[in-house]
Enzyme design. Structure first.
Site, PDB file in Angstrom:
ATOM      1  CG  ASP A  61      -5.082  -3.502 -10.486  1.00  0.00           C
ATOM      2  OD1 ASP A  61      -5.970  -2.648 -10.644  1.00  0.00           O
ATOM      3  OD2 ASP A  61      -4.650  -4.218 -11.409  1.00  0.00           O
ATOM      4  CD  GLU A  66     -13.364  -3.635  -0.156  1.00  0.00           C
ATOM      5  OE1 GLU A  66     -13.646  -3.395  -1.333  1.00  0.00           O
ATOM      6  OE2 GLU A  66     -14.096  -3.309   0.785  1.00  0.00           O
ATOM      7  CG  ASP A  67     -10.053  -6.235  -4.330  1.00  0.00           C
ATOM      8  OD1 ASP A  67     -11.202  -6.462  -3.919  1.00  0.00           O
ATOM      9  OD2 ASP A  67      -9.798  -5.384  -5.203  1.00  0.00           O
ATOM     10  NE  ARG A  86      -5.586  -6.303  -7.434  1.00  0.00           N
ATOM     11  CZ  ARG A  86      -6.499  -5.711  -6.687  1.00  0.00           C
ATOM     12  NH1 ARG A  86      -7.750  -5.678  -7.111  1.00  0.00           N
ATOM     13  NH2 ARG A  86      -6.207  -5.155  -5.538  1.00  0.00           N
ATOM     14  NE  ARG A 132     -10.843  -9.708 -11.439  1.00  0.00           N
ATOM     15  CZ  ARG A 132     -10.368  -8.481 -11.220  1.00  0.00           C
ATOM     16  NH1 ARG A 132      -9.965  -8.148 -10.015  1.00  0.00           N
ATOM     17  NH2 ARG A 132     -10.310  -7.606 -12.195  1.00  0.00           N
ATOM     18  CG  HIS A 165     -14.929  -6.997  -6.393  1.00  0.00           C
ATOM     19  ND1 HIS A 165     -14.029  -5.987  -6.667  1.00  0.00           N
ATOM     20  CD2 HIS A 165     -14.251  -8.164  -6.530  1.00  0.00           C
ATOM     21  CE1 HIS A 165     -12.846  -6.533  -6.955  1.00  0.00           C
ATOM     22  NE2 HIS A 165     -12.948  -7.839  -6.875  1.00  0.00           N
ATOM     23  CB  CYS A 252     -11.492  -0.702  -3.858  1.00  0.00           C
ATOM     24  SG  CYS A 252     -13.010  -0.771  -4.737  1.00  0.00           S
TER      25      CYS A 252
END
Ligand code: CIR
Length: 257
Positions: A61, A66-67, A86, A132, A165, A252
């Site tokens: 991933d 962005e995460d 992740r 998340r 999200h 993202c």
């Protein structure tokens, strides 16, 4: 809202193993790579200096950078991704953040947080509590924002189907205007802004991305395109079909500041 820099990461060969709920089939890796190149080209066209990181095979991933962090003009925060597979992606982002930011903070302990849950609107941050991002992670981030004079509001989005999200369902377009999934409209937090609401069947397109003079809109959502064009935004269409298959979208794929 003038952006000058972006960080992206090339998709890895392991991308087919990324997390997804989308049921849209397997991505085509070659098309995935082409779409990433087009994405980076458009960011450059919008005036950004784009730092493209190499692919990370260990993290399917990891193209969804962005995460992994929250970046502001004068500080950055390393996140602690909510999906265990992740978690290690944030540390991989540290070297490039150190090249660009003097002050770097970190979400730690029991806090979990994905950057996709953070939506900045003018001088305020909205932080989604999601599958998340937990309350502990959100509170840690709000405390960091507070150091710099930014107010934060927490918004619970748990249980909203298809909204992974916060930014899957709401994005700030600038000019006091939000682009919203219709199910987000009822959130009282957003009442004071000009609202453009995408039709439910085009909910994915709520993740459109304003960069300087342009609004990047995912290809294939004609009603949303018409909506934002009529509102006066200068649109650039991008095909992100292979990222949608893995629950990702336009925002993202980069960190921007
Ligand atoms: C995930 O489930 O974590 C990825 N497959 C998609 C992440 C999308 N990121 C974002 O919306 N910021």
């Amino acid at each position: 809202m003038k952006f000058t820099h972006a960080i992206t990461r090339k998709p890895s060969g392991s991308y087919l193993g990324a997390i997804t709920t989308a049921e849209l089939g397997q991505p085509d890796l070659e098309v995935t790579r082409q779409q990433h190149q087009q994405y980076c080209a458009v960011l450059k066209q919008a005036g950004l200096q784009v730092h493209i990181l190499p692919a990370l095979e260990a993290y399917p991933d990891s193209v969804f950078v962005e995460d992994t962090a929250i970046v502001e003009s004068d500080f950055a925060v390393l996140s602690q991704p909510g999906a265990i597979s992740r978690r290690g992606e944030a540390a991989e982002m540290l070297p490039v953040l150190e090249q660009n930011f003097e002050r770097i903070y970190q979400i730690e302990g029991h806090g979990s947080l994905d950057g996709g849950d953070i939506c900045k609107v003018q001088d305020r941050y909205y932080i989604g509590i999601s599958a998340r991002t937990n309350l502990e992670g959100a509170q840690q981030l709000a405390a960091i924002f507070n150091l710099f004079g930014y107010r934060s509001e927490l918004i619970d989005i748990r249980g909203m189907q298809g909204v992974l999200h916060l930014k899957s369902g709401v994005n700030y377009l600038g000019d006091d205007c939000l682009l919203l999934d219709p199910r987000m409209v009822e959130k009282y937090h957003f009442k004071g802004y000009r609202q453009l609401v995408v039709p439910l069947e085009e909910a994915y397109a709520a993740n459109s991305l304003r960069i300087n003079d342009f609004l990047l809109v995912p290809k294939g959502f004609p009603k949303t395109l018409e909506l934002v064009q009529q509102a006066g935004f200068h649109t650039l269409l991008l095909d992100v079909s292979e990222y949608r298959k893995m629950d990702g979208g336009l925002s993202c794929l980069s960190l921007r500041w």
